[in-house]
Scaffold this active site. Structure first.
Site, PDB file in Angstrom:
ATOM      1  CB  ALA A  59      52.343   1.971  38.967  1.00  0.00           C
ATOM      2  CE1 TYR A 107      52.349   5.920  28.834  1.00  0.00           C
ATOM      3  CE2 TYR A 107      50.986   7.096  30.434  1.00  0.00           C
ATOM      4  CZ  TYR A 107      51.495   6.968  29.156  1.00  0.00           C
ATOM      5  OH  TYR A 107      51.154   7.893  28.207  1.00  0.00           O
ATOM      6  CG  ASP A 108      50.556   6.898  36.095  1.00  0.00           C
ATOM      7  OD1 ASP A 108      50.273   7.253  34.938  1.00  0.00           O
ATOM      8  OD2 ASP A 108      49.736   6.414  36.889  1.00  0.00           O
ATOM      9  CG  LEU A 124      36.987   7.019  -2.150  1.00  0.00           C
ATOM     10  CD1 LEU A 124      36.642   6.182  -0.927  1.00  0.00           C
ATOM     11  CD2 LEU A 124      38.077   6.347  -2.961  1.00  0.00           C
ATOM     12  CD  GLU A 131      41.610   0.724   4.405  1.00  0.00           C
ATOM     13  OE1 GLU A 131      41.533   0.903   5.625  1.00  0.00           O
ATOM     14  OE2 GLU A 131      42.551   1.148   3.711  1.00  0.00           O
ATOM     15  CE  LYS A 137      33.461   6.107   1.398  1.00  0.00           C
ATOM     16  NZ  LYS A 137      32.917   7.057   2.355  1.00  0.00           N
ATOM     17  CG  ASP A 152      29.535   7.212   7.993  1.00  0.00           C
ATOM     18  OD1 ASP A 152      30.040   8.144   7.325  1.00  0.00           O
ATOM     19  OD2 ASP A 152      28.319   7.034   8.104  1.00  0.00           O
ATOM     20  NE  ARG A 212      37.945  14.748   0.616  1.00  0.00           N
ATOM     21  CZ  ARG A 212      36.882  15.159  -0.049  1.00  0.00           C
ATOM     22  NH1 ARG A 212      35.866  15.680   0.596  1.00  0.00           N
ATOM     23  NH2 ARG A 212      36.821  15.041  -1.350  1.00  0.00           N
ATOM     24  CD  GLU A 270      36.642   8.810   7.480  1.00  0.00           C
ATOM     25  OE1 GLU A 270      37.535   9.181   6.676  1.00  0.00           O
ATOM     26  OE2 GLU A 270      35.436   9.046   7.307  1.00  0.00           O
ATOM     27  CE1 TYR A 330      41.930   7.894   3.638  1.00  0.00           C
ATOM     28  CE2 TYR A 330      40.491   7.381   5.495  1.00  0.00           C
ATOM     29  CZ  TYR A 330      40.913   8.254   4.506  1.00  0.00           C
ATOM     30  OH  TYR A 330      40.308   9.475   4.382  1.00  0.00           O
ATOM     31  CE  LYS A 375      42.089   3.581  -0.497  1.00  0.00           C
ATOM     32  NZ  LYS A 375      42.582   3.840   0.841  1.00  0.00           N
ATOM     33  CE  LYS A 426      29.476   5.607   0.230  1.00  0.00           C
ATOM     34  NZ  LYS A 426      28.442   6.601   0.094  1.00  0.00           N
ATOM     35  CB  CYS A 455      -7.046   3.605  26.108  1.00  0.00           C
ATOM     36  SG  CYS A 455      -6.489   2.207  25.110  1.00  0.00           S
ATOM     37  CB  CYS A 461     -10.074  -0.266  26.124  1.00  0.00           C
ATOM     38  SG  CYS A 461      -9.127   0.578  27.392  1.00  0.00           S
ATOM     39  CB  CYS A 486      -4.301   2.370  28.400  1.00  0.00           C
ATOM     40  SG  CYS A 486      -5.777   1.364  28.633  1.00  0.00           S
ATOM     41  CB  CYS A 518      -6.937  -2.256  27.497  1.00  0.00           C
ATOM     42  SG  CYS A 518      -6.402  -1.522  25.955  1.00  0.00           S
TER      43      CYS A 518
HETATM   44  S1  IVH Z   1      40.591   6.481   0.647  1.00  0.00           S
HETATM   45  C1  IVH Z   1      41.586   8.564  -2.956  1.00  0.00           C
HETATM   46  N1  IVH Z   1      39.900   4.757   2.495  1.00  0.00           N
HETATM   47  O1  IVH Z   1      35.757   8.348   2.255  1.00  0.00           O
HETATM   48  C2  IVH Z   1      41.336   7.933  -1.693  1.00  0.00           C
HETATM   49  N2  IVH Z   1      38.680   6.790   2.290  1.00  0.00           N
HETATM   50  O2  IVH Z   1      34.779   9.515  -0.380  1.00  0.00           O
HETATM   51  C3  IVH Z   1      40.371   8.668  -0.893  1.00  0.00           C
HETATM   52  N3  IVH Z   1      36.904   7.055   3.918  1.00  0.00           N
HETATM   53  O3  IVH Z   1      37.149  11.546   2.341  1.00  0.00           O
HETATM   54  C4  IVH Z   1      40.169   8.159   0.432  1.00  0.00           C
HETATM   55  N4  IVH Z   1      37.220   5.152   4.988  1.00  0.00           N
HETATM   56  O4  IVH Z   1      36.672  10.350   4.567  1.00  0.00           O
HETATM   57  C5  IVH Z   1      39.653   5.944   1.928  1.00  0.00           C
HETATM   58  N5  IVH Z   1      39.385   3.193   4.120  1.00  0.00           N
HETATM   59  C6  IVH Z   1      39.157   4.366   3.547  1.00  0.00           C
HETATM   60  C7  IVH Z   1      38.131   5.231   3.987  1.00  0.00           C
HETATM   61  C8  IVH Z   1      37.923   6.433   3.320  1.00  0.00           C
HETATM   62  C9  IVH Z   1      36.503   6.269   4.923  1.00  0.00           C
HETATM   63  C10 IVH Z   1      36.284   8.339   3.552  1.00  0.00           C
HETATM   64  C11 IVH Z   1      37.231   9.495   3.605  1.00  0.00           C
HETATM   65  C12 IVH Z   1      37.174  10.147   2.268  1.00  0.00           C
HETATM   66  C13 IVH Z   1      35.900   9.631   1.706  1.00  0.00           C
HETATM   67  C14 IVH Z   1      36.018   9.560   0.210  1.00  0.00           C
END
Ligand code: IVH
Length: 669
Positions: free
Chosen positions: A38, A40-41, A87, A118, A120, A122, A141, A180, A232, A296, A320, A414, A417, A430, A435
């Site tokens: 409230a 906030y509103d 990457l 960290e 990765k 998707d 990108r 991401e 990231y 990194k 991966k 079936c 049977c 069935c 059976c």
């Molecule tokens: S770093 C040079 N950190 O992975 C650094 N990328 O293959 C490039 N991605 O296009 C990105 N999680 O879409 C980084 N923690 C993370 C990530 C990440 C997902 C994806 C991102 C990038 C692709 C690179």
């Protein structure tokens, strides 16, 4: 109309925007609101009113503007100041160690290198450009050099601040930040459910759903999609210098930009490898999909020296996890008959490894699903395996069609049977009373871990028992003799004894487990628990009417009818009599705890103002609730006080309800 815009009005507008953005951050990023909805509103409404009265103060970066701009015909192209690189990938520990060696060699050092790791994620990579703290441009990108301008879509994502916070540190003149955009798995499933109900095609996975939603020409559509961001890294920054990657990731949240809670600094490559295994274990429990980790080099001066090679930085590496989706070919479609007689079409495929496990069969669910996917024998398909779930076909790659693929149709009889098959909504069933496939299914279910838990009574053994006519009903299991088993294929004296012992041991079971084991249509584990609590004696069930059953909370007409039908059936009654004669002993359930918080589990983190920790725990328990000291899936609420610990992070990760002290107070009354 409000007339002249005074300095005081401008100031107030600015202050409101900043305050609202701060509360957005507390709410959407930290999940720790400081003010009520409230309150906030009220702030938002005051701002809206001023913007309405004084058109000159309006701004696309105002928190009132997250509504979604009018649709575009096409996206503009945006050139990235610094290229968005990709990457290079590694798939095992050796490749990670090689990466470490390469870096040391390149830098000419023998000392250990610090890394930041960290998950990765998707999703879809985006760049946000802030000038003097205001979001100016957001882009995809693209090919790394040129992306698409999706600013108006990104503005609808609540975890993206329209203006940076400046309470803790000053904002730089220019900040390019990269991250991401993702969709949580649960949100993705909800979205697909809604799409299917509306007759729209579902997305194949959360990544496609996120990418498709971000690249919508109509921002109003994007606004309805549950998207989030994790930042990231950075691009060009003017007006602030950093020395390490870790420092960048610690600074971004101070500006209101969300970073991943699983970021970690490693001082040795071994720690990176440990982290990789840790995340692989945690992977299934995270609310979003990750496909690996990113490593990194921490020091930015090292990063600069290392530079890049063929569009990928030398200082970063993606490691991966084994893939969860794979491509393979459908060799045949066969039909499985389950314990309820339901026919399930199954794709028999060329074997492939998915998520580290070899798979050669995937469920196609039902004929409707086959029609929806248009899967044919001979098709190349994408299959997916998630956690312990049965692998499924998610998509046909139609460009691989040759024209020789064959359509599949459900049989009218079936395959096991020969009895008639009838269609009930999407399910083909069935109707054969004897059976063998149904019987095998019923026995497998009866003996399974969550039911009677008969150790060692596996699929192959059940097949033999049924095929040889030794078991015609679940009760027959309890009349088996060791000699019967020894006569079977590959059954040593010792293993036969073990199975006889396991069957004997299963005789004592809670009533709920037994009810579940019977395999009554529509009675899952939870319903079985509910039934057992309301009717603690098995004999009661023979006399129950649908009206009696409907009085139980959570039990509707369908379940009631099914239970009554089951216990009226002569064969089922005889079977239960024989089970009782064999010596089945059912344990009556303990009465449910009473109290408003019955069944609820609480965890506390941080100091509470009004109660001591012990006091708070006692309060919960006095109301029938339970408390725990660590956060797990079983926990219902995490109560957050001053200076919360890592439990808060954990709770967020698991999607557990977080309560402020105020909310907790209200709950306990
Ligand atoms: S770093 C040079 N950190 O992975 C650094 N990328 O293959 C490039 N991605 O296009 C990105 N999680 O879409 C980084 N923690 C993370 C990530 C990440 C997902 C994806 C991102 C990038 C692709 C690179």
């Amino acid at each position: 109309m409000g007339g002249m815009v005074t300095e005081a009005i401008r100031k107030r507008v600015e202050a409101l925007r900043e305050e609202i953005e701060y509360h957005n951050f507390r709410y959407y990023v930290l999940d720790q609101p400081e003010i009520s909805d409230a309150q906030y509103d009220r702030l938002l409404r005051e701002l809206e009113k001023l913007e309405e009265e004084y058109p000159e103060v309006r701004s696309p970066n105002s928190p009132t503007q997250r509504v979604g701009a009018p649709p575009l015909d096409a996206f503009e192209i945006v050139r990235h100041t610094l290229p968005m690189l990709s990457l290079s990938n590694a798939f095992d520990e050796d490749e990670v160690r090689d990466f470490d060696k390469r870096i040391k060699k390149f830098l000419g050092t023998t000392g250990e290198i610090d890394y930041v790791v960290e998950p990765k994620l998707d999703g879809l990579a985006v760049e946000l450009v802030y000038e003097r703290g205001l979001l100016m441009v957001g882009s995809t990108r693209g090919d790394g050099m040129n992306g698409e301008n999706i600013t108006q879509n990104l503005r609808t994502i609540k975890t993206i601040p329209l203006q940076l916070l400046r309470r803790e540190i000053a904002v730089p003149e220019r900040l390019e930040v990269r991250g991401e955009v993702i969709m949580q798995i649960k949100r993705f499933e909800e979205l697909n459910r809604r799409r299917q109900e509306a007759g729209e095609p579902p997305f194949a996975n959360p990544r496609n759903a996120a990418a498709g939603s971000v690249r919508q020409l109509d921002p109003k559509v994007t606004r309805e999609r549950p998207l989030e961001i994790y930042c990231y890294g950075i691009g060009e920054v003017i007006g602030k210098t950093f020395t390490t990657q870790f420092e960048i990731l610690q600074t971004l949240p101070k500006w209101g930009l969300r970073t991943n809670p699983h970021v970690r600094q490693c001082h040795h490559i071994h720690e990176v490898i440990d982290y990789f295994h840790e995340m692989n274990e945690k992977r299934e429990k995270l609310p979003y999909e990750i496909d690996g980790i990113v490593v990194k080099v921490d020091r930015l001066d090292f990063q600069a020296r290392l530079g890049e090679i063929s569009r990928s930085p030398r200082w970063a590496l993606a490691v991966k996890f084994p893939a969860k989706q794979e491509t393979t070919k459908v060799l045949d479609i066969v039909v499985q008959v389950g314990r309820t007689g339901a026919l399930t079409p199954v794709a028999v495929m060329e074997p492939v490894k998915v998520g580290g496990v070899e798979v050669s069969r995937a469920t196609l669910h039902n004929q409707d699903e086959i029609d929806r996917l248009d899967v044919r024998i001979g098709d190349t398909v994408i299959i997916q395996r998630a956690g312990d779930v049965i692998p499924e076909v998610v998509q046909v790659i139609s460009s691989k069609r040759k024209g020789t693929e064959k359509k599949f149709k459900m049989p009218s009889h079936c395959p096991v049977c020969g009895a008639d098959v009838v269609k009930e909504e999407v399910i083909y069933r069935c109707i054969g009373l004897d059976c063998p496939a149904q019987l095998k299914g019923r026995i497998r279910h009866f003996a399974s871990k969550r039911a009677m838990d008969i150790d060692g009574l596996g699929v192959k053994l059940i097949d033999q028992l049924v095929d040889k006519g030794l078991v015609k009903d679940v009760a027959d299991l309890y009349y088996l003799k060791k000699e019967d088993l020894v006569a079977l294929e590959r059954m040593a004296d010792k293993s036969a004894q073990n199975i006889i012992d396991a069957i004997e041991k299963s005789k004592t079971k809670p009533l709920a487990k037994f009810l579940f084991a019977l395999g009554i249509l529509h009675v899952g584990e939870t319903t079985a628990e509910d039934l057992a609590h309301s009717f603690p004696h098995l004999d009661d069930f023979f006399r129950l009417t649908e009206e009696d059953l409907m009085k139980v909370e959570g039990i509707g007409p369908e379940v009631s009818a099914s239970v009554v039908r089951f216990f009226r059936d002569k064969k089922n009654r005889e079977s239960i009599e024989r089970l009782k004669k064999a010596g089945i002993r059912l344990i009556e359930p303990k009465p449910k705890e009473k109290g408003r918080l019955a069944g609820k589990v609480f965890v506390f983190t941080g100091a509470l103002k009004s109660y001591g920790r012990e006091e708070a725990r006692n309060l919960v328990e006095s109301l029938g609730g339970k408390t725990a000291s660590t956060v797990s899936k079983k926990v219902d609420f995490v109560v957050v006080g001053e200076d919360p610990g890592s439990k808060l992070e954990k709770a967020r990760e698991l999607g557990i309800r977080i309560l402020t002290e105020e909310e907790f107070k209200k709950m306990i009354g």
